[in-house]
Design a protein around this motif. Sequence first.
Motif, PDB file in Angstrom:
ATOM      1  N   LYS A   3       0.764  -1.243  -0.040  1.00  0.00           N
ATOM      2  CA  LYS A   3       0.076  -0.008  -0.166  1.00  0.00           C
ATOM      3  C   LYS A   3       1.023   1.395   0.065  1.00  0.00           C
ATOM      4  O   LYS A   3       2.138   1.306   0.350  1.00  0.00           O
ATOM      5  N   SER A  14      -4.076   0.348  -1.729  1.00  0.00           N
ATOM      6  CA  SER A  14      -3.396  -0.675  -2.348  1.00  0.00           C
ATOM      7  C   SER A  14      -2.798  -0.104  -3.924  1.00  0.00           C
ATOM      8  O   SER A  14      -3.333   0.723  -4.233  1.00  0.00           O
ATOM      9  N   LEU A  43     -11.778  -6.980  -2.899  1.00  0.00           N
ATOM     10  CA  LEU A  43     -11.440  -6.430  -1.549  1.00  0.00           C
ATOM     11  C   LEU A  43     -10.814  -7.536  -0.501  1.00  0.00           C
ATOM     12  O   LEU A  43     -10.088  -7.342   0.296  1.00  0.00           O
ATOM     13  N   LYS A  44     -11.504  -8.892  -0.629  1.00  0.00           N
ATOM     14  CA  LYS A  44     -11.052  -9.907   0.295  1.00  0.00           C
ATOM     15  C   LYS A  44      -9.718 -10.319  -0.271  1.00  0.00           C
ATOM     16  O   LYS A  44      -9.068 -11.080   0.517  1.00  0.00           O
ATOM     17  N   ASN A  48      -7.826  -2.511  -1.523  1.00  0.00           N
ATOM     18  CA  ASN A  48      -8.714  -1.567  -0.868  1.00  0.00           C
ATOM     19  C   ASN A  48      -9.247  -0.278  -1.493  1.00  0.00           C
ATOM     20  O   ASN A  48      -9.755   0.727  -0.528  1.00  0.00           O
ATOM     21  N   PHE A  71     -15.139  -4.257   6.094  1.00  0.00           N
ATOM     22  CA  PHE A  71     -14.314  -2.989   6.221  1.00  0.00           C
ATOM     23  C   PHE A  71     -14.636  -2.243   5.109  1.00  0.00           C
ATOM     24  O   PHE A  71     -15.217  -2.612   4.009  1.00  0.00           O
ATOM     25  N   ARG A  72     -14.434  -0.866   5.391  1.00  0.00           N
ATOM     26  CA  ARG A  72     -14.640   0.351   4.491  1.00  0.00           C
ATOM     27  C   ARG A  72     -13.549   0.407   3.449  1.00  0.00           C
ATOM     28  O   ARG A  72     -12.409   1.037   3.792  1.00  0.00           O
ATOM     29  N   PRO A  73     -13.694  -0.003   2.109  1.00  0.00           N
ATOM     30  CA  PRO A  73     -12.386   0.326   1.310  1.00  0.00           C
ATOM     31  C   PRO A  73     -12.327   2.125   0.894  1.00  0.00           C
ATOM     32  O   PRO A  73     -13.376   2.636   1.272  1.00  0.00           O
TER      33      PRO A  73
END
Length: 316
Positions: A3, A14, A43-44, A48, A71-73
């Motif tokens: 990241k 990311s 996302l998984k 992100n 989670f919030r990307p």
Amino acid sequence: MDKIILGNTGIKVSKLCFGALPVGPLQKNLPIEVSGEIIAYALKRGVNFIDTAQAYGTYPHIKAALDKVDFRPVIATKSGAETYESMEKAINEALEGMEIDYIDIFHLHAARADVGVFEERKGALQCLLDYKKKGIIKAVGISTHSVKVVEAAAAREDIDVVFPLINKIGRGILQGTVEEMEKAIELCQKNGKGIYLMKVLGGGTMIDDYDSSMEYVMNLKGQYSIAIGMISNEEIDYNVRYFNGERDLEGIITIRNKKIIRVSQHMCVACGTCIQTCHSGAIDFDESEKAFIDQSKCIQCGYCVAVCPEFCIRVF
């Protein structure tokens, strides 16, 4: 996945960004639930960062993905709005459409605009800045294909993030060369702008040259994320593995997914709307006075699909 921090924004993303354009109505037009599964899968897998736009029509698809993860990307969107009022409407559309309470990055969507865009859309830009002060937008940016606009953005204190077009052959670059775009991007980074890149594979038209195209952008000076449009778990797996450092990969042939945008000429009424809309100068009239797309110039953005009043342009 590695990241980076986007410039001086403090936003950590990311290095692979999920480009949401292809899943929506301008291209493959996948069902919302199917798109949600695909985005959630990315996302998984460690992505992100999602890039979308008001024009893409993919807010419901992203909402479906957000419902499937815990989670919030980071989400970037953009709008071609020109006035304060229309940009305020665009902001609310994004918040409501994705059911989120803030937007990480909101761009002026200015693909083919020249440097006058900042003055011409002064009201829209002011709206973004006001919403940044409220904390509803975290960073203000500009999305552009123009070298001159990237250069101008580098000098502006009100622009936090720049989303430029670049690829090794310069397909789709406006108002300059590949080398000039490289220098403009370097200037942005020197001035603390966050950078992420678009069309590094020419909208999918350079997929046969995937490795060298990716190596080119990965070897540019500085730190940036790369947005790639993906429409399947197989594409996500391949790209994630590549961004995680694997190079001796088989399988790019099986996920090739080349897109071709064509005009159904028997339906074309030669109105010229698509010609005016095309960012890349890829559309003109042929000998029969019907719209024709030059595939050597097309970057598969799909914007012509959206504006055709006769619905005669399709992605195949």
